[in-house]
Design a protein around this motif. Structure first.
Motif, PDB file in Angstrom:
ATOM      1  N   THR A  29       0.834  -1.201   0.000  1.00  0.00           N
ATOM      2  CA  THR A  29       0.000   0.000   0.000  1.00  0.00           C
ATOM      3  C   THR A  29       0.871   1.254   0.000  1.00  0.00           C
ATOM      4  O   THR A  29       2.047   1.201   0.368  1.00  0.00           O
ATOM      5  CB  THR A  29      -0.908   0.030   1.241  1.00  0.00           C
ATOM      6  OG1 THR A  29      -0.083   0.140   2.403  1.00  0.00           O
ATOM      7  CG2 THR A  29      -1.768  -1.213   1.313  1.00  0.00           C
ATOM      8  N   PRO A  30       0.283   2.383  -0.371  1.00  0.00           N
ATOM      9  CA  PRO A  30       1.041   3.639  -0.291  1.00  0.00           C
ATOM     10  C   PRO A  30       1.536   3.935   1.135  1.00  0.00           C
ATOM     11  O   PRO A  30       2.610   4.505   1.314  1.00  0.00           O
ATOM     12  CB  PRO A  30       0.038   4.692  -0.760  1.00  0.00           C
ATOM     13  CG  PRO A  30      -0.877   3.953  -1.667  1.00  0.00           C
ATOM     14  CD  PRO A  30      -0.990   2.571  -1.065  1.00  0.00           C
ATOM     15  N   MET A  31       0.783   3.520   2.140  1.00  0.00           N
ATOM     16  CA  MET A  31       1.220   3.739   3.524  1.00  0.00           C
ATOM     17  C   MET A  31       2.483   2.941   3.835  1.00  0.00           C
ATOM     18  O   MET A  31       3.385   3.434   4.513  1.00  0.00           O
ATOM     19  CB  MET A  31       0.096   3.368   4.498  1.00  0.00           C
ATOM     20  CG  MET A  31       0.403   3.687   5.925  1.00  0.00           C
ATOM     21  SD  MET A  31       0.587   5.468   6.102  1.00  0.00           S
ATOM     22  CE  MET A  31       0.955   5.602   7.812  1.00  0.00           C
ATOM     23  N   GLU A  32       2.561   1.717   3.322  1.00  0.00           N
ATOM     24  CA  GLU A  32       3.777   0.911   3.514  1.00  0.00           C
ATOM     25  C   GLU A  32       4.957   1.519   2.757  1.00  0.00           C
ATOM     26  O   GLU A  32       6.086   1.510   3.240  1.00  0.00           O
ATOM     27  CB  GLU A  32       3.535  -0.530   3.065  1.00  0.00           C
ATOM     28  CG  GLU A  32       2.574  -1.281   3.962  1.00  0.00           C
ATOM     29  CD  GLU A  32       2.147  -2.614   3.378  1.00  0.00           C
ATOM     30  OE1 GLU A  32       2.006  -3.558   4.166  1.00  0.00           O
ATOM     31  OE2 GLU A  32       1.959  -2.712   2.148  1.00  0.00           O
ATOM     32  N   LYS A  33       4.682   2.066   1.570  1.00  0.00           N
ATOM     33  CA  LYS A  33       5.731   2.773   0.824  1.00  0.00           C
ATOM     34  C   LYS A  33       6.220   3.974   1.619  1.00  0.00           C
ATOM     35  O   LYS A  33       7.418   4.232   1.706  1.00  0.00           O
ATOM     36  CB  LYS A  33       5.208   3.230  -0.535  1.00  0.00           C
ATOM     37  CG  LYS A  33       4.907   2.112  -1.506  1.00  0.00           C
ATOM     38  CD  LYS A  33       4.364   2.667  -2.801  1.00  0.00           C
ATOM     39  CE  LYS A  33       3.998   1.591  -3.786  1.00  0.00           C
ATOM     40  NZ  LYS A  33       3.481   2.128  -5.049  1.00  0.00           N
ATOM     41  N   TYR A  34       5.272   4.708   2.199  1.00  0.00           N
ATOM     42  CA  TYR A  34       5.602   5.871   3.027  1.00  0.00           C
ATOM     43  C   TYR A  34       6.499   5.461   4.194  1.00  0.00           C
ATOM     44  O   TYR A  34       7.512   6.113   4.461  1.00  0.00           O
ATOM     45  CB  TYR A  34       4.306   6.512   3.529  1.00  0.00           C
ATOM     46  CG  TYR A  34       4.479   7.606   4.559  1.00  0.00           C
ATOM     47  CD1 TYR A  34       4.890   8.874   4.178  1.00  0.00           C
ATOM     48  CD2 TYR A  34       4.211   7.374   5.901  1.00  0.00           C
ATOM     49  CE1 TYR A  34       5.036   9.886   5.110  1.00  0.00           C
ATOM     50  CE2 TYR A  34       4.352   8.371   6.839  1.00  0.00           C
ATOM     51  CZ  TYR A  34       4.764   9.629   6.440  1.00  0.00           C
ATOM     52  OH  TYR A  34       4.908  10.627   7.379  1.00  0.00           O
ATOM     53  N   ASP A  35       6.158   4.371   4.851  1.00  0.00           N
ATOM     54  CA  ASP A  35       6.966   3.892   5.979  1.00  0.00           C
ATOM     55  C   ASP A  35       8.384   3.542   5.543  1.00  0.00           C
ATOM     56  O   ASP A  35       9.352   3.848   6.243  1.00  0.00           O
ATOM     57  CB  ASP A  35       6.310   2.685   6.648  1.00  0.00           C
ATOM     58  CG  ASP A  35       5.054   3.047   7.415  1.00  0.00           C
ATOM     59  OD1 ASP A  35       4.895   4.228   7.795  1.00  0.00           O
ATOM     60  OD2 ASP A  35       4.221   2.147   7.630  1.00  0.00           O
ATOM     61  N   GLN A  53       7.955  12.054  10.423  1.00  0.00           N
ATOM     62  CA  GLN A  53       6.524  11.986  10.145  1.00  0.00           C
ATOM     63  C   GLN A  53       5.848  13.316  10.467  1.00  0.00           C
ATOM     64  O   GLN A  53       4.849  13.661   9.848  1.00  0.00           O
ATOM     65  CB  GLN A  53       5.888  10.846  10.928  1.00  0.00           C
ATOM     66  CG  GLN A  53       6.296   9.492  10.386  1.00  0.00           C
ATOM     67  CD  GLN A  53       5.894   8.338  11.292  1.00  0.00           C
ATOM     68  OE1 GLN A  53       5.641   8.521  12.462  1.00  0.00           O
ATOM     69  NE2 GLN A  53       5.873   7.144  10.726  1.00  0.00           N
ATOM     70  N   TYR A  58       1.884  11.983   6.187  1.00  0.00           N
ATOM     71  CA  TYR A  58       1.466  11.083   5.105  1.00  0.00           C
ATOM     72  C   TYR A  58       0.516  11.770   4.142  1.00  0.00           C
ATOM     73  O   TYR A  58       0.619  11.607   2.929  1.00  0.00           O
ATOM     74  CB  TYR A  58       0.822   9.823   5.693  1.00  0.00           C
ATOM     75  CG  TYR A  58       0.250   8.904   4.652  1.00  0.00           C
ATOM     76  CD1 TYR A  58       1.095   8.192   3.806  1.00  0.00           C
ATOM     77  CD2 TYR A  58      -1.121   8.752   4.493  1.00  0.00           C
ATOM     78  CE1 TYR A  58       0.583   7.349   2.827  1.00  0.00           C
ATOM     79  CE2 TYR A  58      -1.636   7.915   3.532  1.00  0.00           C
ATOM     80  CZ  TYR A  58      -0.783   7.215   2.697  1.00  0.00           C
ATOM     81  OH  TYR A  58      -1.286   6.390   1.729  1.00  0.00           O
ATOM     82  N   THR A  59      -0.388  12.570   4.665  1.00  0.00           N
ATOM     83  CA  THR A  59      -1.376  13.223   3.799  1.00  0.00           C
ATOM     84  C   THR A  59      -0.721  14.167   2.795  1.00  0.00           C
ATOM     85  O   THR A  59      -1.241  14.358   1.704  1.00  0.00           O
ATOM     86  CB  THR A  59      -2.402  13.997   4.644  1.00  0.00           C
ATOM     87  OG1 THR A  59      -1.713  14.885   5.525  1.00  0.00           O
ATOM     88  CG2 THR A  59      -3.263  13.051   5.454  1.00  0.00           C
ATOM     89  N   GLU A  62       1.061  11.630   0.114  1.00  0.00           N
ATOM     90  CA  GLU A  62       0.294  10.483  -0.374  1.00  0.00           C
ATOM     91  C   GLU A  62       0.209  10.434  -1.896  1.00  0.00           C
ATOM     92  O   GLU A  62       0.466   9.389  -2.512  1.00  0.00           O
ATOM     93  CB  GLU A  62      -1.103  10.496   0.234  1.00  0.00           C
ATOM     94  CG  GLU A  62      -1.956   9.323  -0.161  1.00  0.00           C
ATOM     95  CD  GLU A  62      -3.305   9.331   0.520  1.00  0.00           C
ATOM     96  OE1 GLU A  62      -3.990   8.300   0.435  1.00  0.00           O
ATOM     97  OE2 GLU A  62      -3.680  10.346   1.132  1.00  0.00           O
ATOM     98  N   LYS A  66       1.923   7.517  -4.397  1.00  0.00           N
ATOM     99  CA  LYS A  66       1.088   6.606  -5.198  1.00  0.00           C
ATOM    100  C   LYS A  66       1.652   6.427  -6.598  1.00  0.00           C
ATOM    101  O   LYS A  66       1.562   5.349  -7.170  1.00  0.00           O
ATOM    102  CB  LYS A  66      -0.343   7.136  -5.294  1.00  0.00           C
ATOM    103  CG  LYS A  66      -1.164   6.899  -4.059  1.00  0.00           C
ATOM    104  CD  LYS A  66      -2.572   7.409  -4.245  1.00  0.00           C
ATOM    105  CE  LYS A  66      -3.395   7.177  -3.011  1.00  0.00           C
ATOM    106  NZ  LYS A  66      -4.761   7.707  -3.149  1.00  0.00           N
TER     107      LYS A  66
END
Length: 105
Positions: A29-35, A53, A58-59, A62, A66
């Motif tokens: 997911t994009p959240m995992e990419k962010y992490d 962070q 993240y927002t 995002e 993606k």
């Protein structure tokens, strides 16, 4: 000796190709990419993940994440590093960050 050769092949070929496929075909997911990006940036800057962070919520990232391809990740991390340097010259940002550090230890 065969085990060493197999480890070499895995580290240099199989693992990077697997990571590219996982990243580019959006298996993560994009959240995992962010992490993962924040973790890389944390190593590069010696800053805590919590602080990064705060600087890059993240927002805010995002949409960029993606559309980010695996081969562009290193360049993107360097771009974020440059953004940190730009923000560090701002007096307003320094004040906000100092308050964040006081409140979050």
């Amino acid at each position: 000796m065969a085990g060493l050769f197999i480890a070499y092949i895995y580290i240099t070929i199989i693992y990077p190709v697997g990571q590219m496929l996982i990243w580019d075909f959006e298996i993560i997911t994009p959240m995992e990419k962010y992490d993962k990006i924040i973790a890389q940036l944390s190593i590069m800057t010696d800053m805590r993940k919590v602080d990064l962070q705060y600087i890059f919520p993240y927002t805010d990232l995002e949409e960029e994440i993606k559309t980010l391809a695996f081969k562009e990740v290193d360049h993107y991390v360097l771009e974020l590093y440059d953004r940190i340097l730009e923000k560090s010259t701002s007096g307003w940002f320094k004040l906000q960050y100092a308050i964040h550090k006081k409140l979050n230890g």
